[in-house]
Enzyme design. Structure first.
Site, PDB file in Angstrom:
ATOM      1  N   HIS A   1      -6.304   2.826  -3.793  1.00 52.77           N
ATOM      2  CA  HIS A   1      -6.222   3.078  -2.350  1.00 52.77           C
ATOM      3  C   HIS A   1      -6.725   4.486  -2.016  1.00 52.77           C
ATOM      4  O   HIS A   1      -6.672   4.896  -0.861  1.00 52.77           O
ATOM      5  CB  HIS A   1      -4.754   2.904  -1.921  1.00 52.77           C
ATOM      6  CG  HIS A   1      -4.523   2.752  -0.449  1.00 52.77           C
ATOM      7  ND1 HIS A   1      -5.309   1.995   0.379  1.00 52.77           N
ATOM      8  CD2 HIS A   1      -3.551   3.261   0.367  1.00 52.77           C
ATOM      9  CE1 HIS A   1      -4.846   2.043   1.628  1.00 52.77           C
ATOM     10  NE2 HIS A   1      -3.784   2.820   1.643  1.00 52.77           N
TER      11      HIS A   1
ATOM     12  N   ASP B   1       0.822  -1.207   0.000  1.00 48.47           N
ATOM     13  CA  ASP B   1       0.000   0.000   0.000  1.00 48.47           C
ATOM     14  C   ASP B   1       0.861   1.264   0.000  1.00 48.47           C
ATOM     15  O   ASP B   1       2.017   1.246   0.420  1.00 48.47           O
ATOM     16  CB  ASP B   1      -0.873   0.037   1.265  1.00 48.47           C
ATOM     17  CG  ASP B   1      -2.008  -0.994   1.232  1.00 48.47           C
ATOM     18  OD1 ASP B   1      -2.004  -1.873   0.350  1.00 48.47           O
ATOM     19  OD2 ASP B   1      -2.881  -0.908   2.120  1.00 48.47           O
TER      20      ASP B   1
ATOM     21  N   HIS C   1       3.876  -2.401   3.003  1.00 46.63           N
ATOM     22  CA  HIS C   1       3.930  -1.049   2.440  1.00 46.63           C
ATOM     23  C   HIS C   1       5.255  -0.850   1.709  1.00 46.63           C
ATOM     24  O   HIS C   1       6.312  -1.168   2.260  1.00 46.63           O
ATOM     25  CB  HIS C   1       3.789  -0.001   3.551  1.00 46.63           C
ATOM     26  CG  HIS C   1       2.447  -0.045   4.241  1.00 46.63           C
ATOM     27  ND1 HIS C   1       2.139  -0.996   5.175  1.00 46.63           N
ATOM     28  CD2 HIS C   1       1.347   0.740   4.100  1.00 46.63           C
ATOM     29  CE1 HIS C   1       0.887  -0.805   5.592  1.00 46.63           C
ATOM     30  NE2 HIS C   1       0.385   0.251   4.954  1.00 46.63           N
TER      31      HIS C   1
ATOM     32  N   HIS D   1      -4.799  10.206   1.087  1.00 50.08           N
ATOM     33  CA  HIS D   1      -4.730   9.112   2.066  1.00 50.08           C
ATOM     34  C   HIS D   1      -5.317   9.593   3.386  1.00 50.08           C
ATOM     35  O   HIS D   1      -4.599   9.985   4.291  1.00 50.08           O
ATOM     36  CB  HIS D   1      -3.271   8.688   2.233  1.00 50.08           C
ATOM     37  CG  HIS D   1      -3.103   7.377   2.943  1.00 50.08           C
ATOM     38  ND1 HIS D   1      -3.101   7.270   4.302  1.00 50.08           N
ATOM     39  CD2 HIS D   1      -2.941   6.135   2.463  1.00 50.08           C
ATOM     40  CE1 HIS D   1      -2.931   5.994   4.629  1.00 50.08           C
ATOM     41  NE2 HIS D   1      -2.837   5.285   3.527  1.00 50.08           N
TER      42      HIS D   1
HETATM   43 ZN   LIG Z   1      -2.438   3.216   3.263  1.00 49.02          ZN
END
Ligand SMILES: [Zn+2]
Length: 223
Positions: free
Chosen positions: A89, A38, A184, A93
């Site tokens: 995503h 991510d 990540h 964010h």
């Molecule tokens: Zn994230």
């Protein structure tokens, strides 16, 4: 705050809520393990993760952030061109709980367009920041035909105290075919240089996947 959300940070509640909202945590077919990364693309983290995956012939799914794609569309393209799956995503964010559904819907459409423009691939999967869904956003996601996906294992690689070995241990303890592993490739929204520790954990994680006799492959096979 209404309780119409799913937050895996609240581990005891996540599976029940995820089931109630029909949000997948694992793959329907246990024929592979899906490594998911991510928050990228990241100028240093993404190339480091790509190199480590490539070294072992593994392919993964990258949940890209629109604002990061806009910063470096060529790097997003590189991810897709290397045979990995690109997924959605969000454009920014942020936690969905504090945002209006119409605003989030616009954010997601913008992100999907940025990803498609940069990579030539239309994302099929959606995972919200922090794993937090709202029912209104889920409805929009399903209208668009995106498949919501959380995860069944994580390395907690965003934590400042994480190490390569703690990430590998958390991600692989009890690992089973069909697991979706959250990692990540970017420190844009987590502790500085977290991607270095994630990259350091990858050889052990990939060994653990290989020991199960299944490949590390994208969530969908359309890449
Ligand atoms: Zn994230």
């Amino acid at each position: 705050m209404r309780a119409d959300w799913v937050c895996p940070a609240l581990a005891a509640h996540a599976p029940r809520l995820a089931a109630a909202y029909r949000v997948e945590l694992r793959l329907p077919d246990p024929d592979r393990v899906a490594l998911t990364f991510d928050d990228g693309p990241h100028p240093r983290g993404t190339p480091a993760v790509l190199a480590e995956l490539d070294r072992r012939g593994a392919r993964a799914t990258f949940f890209l952030v629109g604002e990061q794609v806009a910063r470096d569309p060529a790097l997003a393209r590189e991810v897709a061109d290397a045979g990995h799956e690109v997924a959605l995503h969000g454009y920014r964010h942020t936690l969905l709980l504090r945002r209006r559904v119409a605003e989030v819907a616009g954010d997601l459409d913008r992100a999907a367009a940025a990803i498609a423009d940069a990579t030539g691939a239309a994302p099929q999967l959606y995972r919200p920041p922090y794993g937090v869904f709202s029912s209104g956003v889920l409805a929009h996601v399903r209208t668009r035909g995106w498949r919501p996906l959380l995860w069944s294992r994580w390395g907690r690689d965003w934590e400042r105290r994480a190490t390569a070995s703690s990430i590998a241990r958390r991600a692989t303890t009890g690992l089973r075919p069909g697991d979706v592993v959250l990692l990540h490739d970017s420190d844009a929204y987590s502790s500085a240089d977290s991607w270095r520790r994630t990259t350091g954990a990858l050889p052990s994680v990939l060994e653990a996947v290989a020991a199960l006799g299944v490949p590390a492959s994208p969530v969908t096979h359309s890449t």
